[in-house]
Design an enzyme around this catalytic site. Structure first.
Site, PDB file in Angstrom:
ATOM      1  N   SER A  84      24.249  12.630  40.895  1.00 24.82           N
ATOM      2  CA  SER A  84      22.827  12.561  41.229  1.00 24.82           C
ATOM      3  C   SER A  84      22.027  13.197  40.096  1.00 24.82           C
ATOM      4  O   SER A  84      22.577  13.885  39.228  1.00 24.82           O
ATOM      5  CB  SER A  84      22.554  13.306  42.539  1.00 24.82           C
ATOM      6  OG  SER A  84      22.812  14.700  42.372  1.00 24.82           O
ATOM      7  N   CYS A 104      26.079  25.562  65.457  1.00 20.48           N
ATOM      8  CA  CYS A 104      26.739  26.868  65.357  1.00 20.48           C
ATOM      9  C   CYS A 104      27.042  27.112  63.878  1.00 20.48           C
ATOM     10  O   CYS A 104      27.676  26.280  63.229  1.00 20.48           O
ATOM     11  CB  CYS A 104      28.026  26.874  66.166  1.00 20.48           C
ATOM     12  SG  CYS A 104      29.010  28.393  65.952  1.00 20.48           S
ATOM     13  N   GLU A 150      33.094  13.735  40.082  1.00 23.07           N
ATOM     14  CA  GLU A 150      33.094  12.318  40.415  1.00 23.07           C
ATOM     15  C   GLU A 150      31.754  11.685  40.061  1.00 23.07           C
ATOM     16  O   GLU A 150      30.702  12.281  40.266  1.00 23.07           O
ATOM     17  CB  GLU A 150      33.388  12.150  41.912  1.00 23.07           C
ATOM     18  CG  GLU A 150      33.603  10.725  42.353  1.00 23.07           C
ATOM     19  CD  GLU A 150      34.086  10.618  43.784  1.00 23.07           C
ATOM     20  OE1 GLU A 150      33.756   9.610  44.439  1.00 23.07           O
ATOM     21  OE2 GLU A 150      34.796  11.546  44.239  1.00 23.07           O
ATOM     22  N   HIS A 170      27.124  28.671  73.879  1.00 19.70           N
ATOM     23  CA  HIS A 170      28.289  28.469  73.012  1.00 19.70           C
ATOM     24  C   HIS A 170      28.548  29.707  72.147  1.00 19.70           C
ATOM     25  O   HIS A 170      29.705  30.124  71.985  1.00 19.70           O
ATOM     26  CB  HIS A 170      28.069  27.254  72.115  1.00 19.70           C
ATOM     27  CG  HIS A 170      29.032  27.166  70.973  1.00 19.70           C
ATOM     28  ND1 HIS A 170      30.305  26.659  71.093  1.00 19.70           N
ATOM     29  CD2 HIS A 170      28.911  27.555  69.665  1.00 19.70           C
ATOM     30  CE1 HIS A 170      30.923  26.720  69.932  1.00 19.70           C
ATOM     31  NE2 HIS A 170      30.102  27.250  69.047  1.00 19.70           N
ATOM     32  N   SER A 217      23.692  22.084  32.622  1.00 22.69           N
ATOM     33  CA  SER A 217      23.372  23.498  32.450  1.00 22.69           C
ATOM     34  C   SER A 217      24.649  24.332  32.365  1.00 22.69           C
ATOM     35  O   SER A 217      24.768  25.230  31.510  1.00 22.69           O
ATOM     36  CB  SER A 217      22.500  23.979  33.611  1.00 22.69           C
ATOM     37  OG  SER A 217      22.256  25.365  33.526  1.00 22.69           O
ATOM     38  N   CYS A 273      31.998  16.203  46.004  1.00 24.21           N
ATOM     39  CA  CYS A 273      30.676  16.447  46.588  1.00 24.21           C
ATOM     40  C   CYS A 273      30.397  17.947  46.534  1.00 24.21           C
ATOM     41  O   CYS A 273      31.309  18.762  46.716  1.00 24.21           O
ATOM     42  CB  CYS A 273      30.652  15.943  48.028  1.00 24.21           C
ATOM     43  SG  CYS A 273      29.078  16.194  48.865  1.00 24.21           S
ATOM     44  N   TYR A 322      24.346  30.094  43.151  1.00 23.53           N
ATOM     45  CA  TYR A 322      25.558  29.662  43.860  1.00 23.53           C
ATOM     46  C   TYR A 322      26.010  28.265  43.447  1.00 23.53           C
ATOM     47  O   TYR A 322      27.206  27.962  43.501  1.00 23.53           O
ATOM     48  CB  TYR A 322      25.337  29.719  45.368  1.00 23.53           C
ATOM     49  CG  TYR A 322      25.296  31.132  45.905  1.00 23.53           C
ATOM     50  CD1 TYR A 322      26.433  31.935  45.876  1.00 23.53           C
ATOM     51  CD2 TYR A 322      24.122  31.666  46.421  1.00 23.53           C
ATOM     52  CE1 TYR A 322      26.397  33.235  46.348  1.00 23.53           C
ATOM     53  CE2 TYR A 322      24.082  32.962  46.896  1.00 23.53           C
ATOM     54  CZ  TYR A 322      25.214  33.749  46.863  1.00 23.53           C
ATOM     55  OH  TYR A 322      25.176  35.032  47.323  1.00 23.53           O
ATOM     56  N   GLY A 323      25.071  27.394  43.040  1.00 21.80           N
ATOM     57  CA  GLY A 323      25.470  26.073  42.578  1.00 21.80           C
ATOM     58  C   GLY A 323      26.351  26.168  41.350  1.00 21.80           C
ATOM     59  O   GLY A 323      27.420  25.549  41.272  1.00 21.80           O
ATOM     60  N   LYS A 324      25.923  26.961  40.377  1.00 21.96           N
ATOM     61  CA  LYS A 324      26.721  27.183  39.169  1.00 21.96           C
ATOM     62  C   LYS A 324      28.055  27.838  39.526  1.00 21.96           C
ATOM     63  O   LYS A 324      29.105  27.504  38.961  1.00 21.96           O
ATOM     64  CB  LYS A 324      25.949  28.067  38.198  1.00 21.96           C
ATOM     65  CG  LYS A 324      26.777  28.527  37.008  1.00 21.96           C
ATOM     66  CD  LYS A 324      26.021  29.517  36.169  1.00 21.96           C
ATOM     67  CE  LYS A 324      26.934  30.209  35.183  1.00 21.96           C
ATOM     68  NZ  LYS A 324      27.967  31.039  35.814  1.00 21.96           N
TER      69      LYS A 324
END
Length: 289
Positions: free
Chosen positions: A172, A22, A168, A38, A181, A134, A146-148
């Site tokens: 990766s 969902c 942390e 559901h 960046s 994370c 969206y990551g930035k």
């Protein structure tokens, strides 16, 4: 979505070729028919917790792992499908999760999230003042900025706390690229605000000049980024030089011109953070002796 890694769902799910989630409450099912039933009953249209940011169709919800344990566990199980080194699945109580969504007529759809240790548990779980544990952007929303935006949001919270922070470790490979960046962009944006020095730091190139007004400590306090991260980024991109017994920040005209054009073209983008839209105050906890 095609997944990248295995995730520790219950054994009767891991043997299936597909599982069905969902998109609002993240409960998982064995068949599309069960999910369909559901969906007709599920009342959720956004993540649990408190909406702390809204700008246009973009919202961020703060979800406490202690108060919404089942949702956060489901979120971590889903995240493991796309993160190779993720090890947190069930012990979510010490963490806060910041879930970013896009709104349409059907509800708030998740695009990604990041987590961090709450202040209440920070002394026990982290002495490094990490502001992010994370981070994940769902595959269909990658390469949209969206990551930035999530990284920038983590530092926005850090600045609101009047602290400096860092992600942390270990990062990766993809995480290190994303952070470098972002740190580079913060440094170049700060350089654009400074008036160029009239004298050249080294006469070898007219496009390089000493940025004498540049203070790493001041930028750290202004941006919430640790000094070590700023210095390592400048070294990596060749923006810092040791010359005649001093460290000199190099103001590369061609690099700054290119960055200025990039900032101009990004104006009005939906993946742009507006700090004035944050409705959030850091929680304070009593000190015990």
């Amino acid at each position: 979505m095609s997944v990248w890694y295995a995730s520790p769902y219950p054994p009767d799910f891991t043997c299936l070729p597909k599982i069905f989630l969902c998109q609002f409450c993240l409960k998982y099912f064995k068949s599309s028919a069960t999910l369909h039933r559901h969906a007709g009953l599920c009342m959720w249209r956004h993540p649990p917790g408190r909406e702390i940011y809204r700008s246009g169709k973009t919202s961020v919800f703060e979800v406490d792992g202690e108060k919404h344990k089942v949702y956060c566990q489901s979120l971590c199980l889903m995240a493991k499908l796309f993160l190779e080194n993720k090890t947190l699945y069930f012990a979510v109580e010490p963490f806060l999760f910041y879930v970013m969504t896009e709104y349409d007529s059907r509800g708030c759809h998740m695009v990604g999230y990041f987590s961090k240790v709450s202040d209440l548990h920070r002394e026990k779980h982290s002495a490094q003042n990490y502001n992010l544990s994370c981070i994940l952007v769902l595959p269909q929303h990658m390469r949209k900025g969206y990551g930035k935006m999530l990284i920038e949001f983590s530092y926005l919270l850090t600045r609101r706390e009047e602290k400096v922070g860092s992600p942390e470790r270990p990062l990766s490979d993809l995480g290190l690229i994303s952070y470098r960046s972002y740190w580079r962009e913060v440094i170049l944006t700060h350089m654009l605000k400074l008036s160029p020095s009239p004298s050249s730091s080294s006469s070898s190139s007219s496009s390089r000049s000493s940025c004498s007004e540049f203070s790493v400590k001041e930028l750290s306090q202004e941006s919430g980024i640790k000094c070590d991260d700023l210095v390592s980024t400048m070294q990596y991109y060749g923006l810092l030089k040791y010359w005649k017994g001093k460290h000199i920040v190099l103001r590369r005209k061609e690099v700054l011109d290119e960055h200025a054009k990039k900032l101009e073209s990004r104006k009005g983008s939906p993946a742009t953070l507006d700090p004035s839209c944050l409705q959030w105050t850091p929680k304070t906890y009593p000190m015990y002796t």
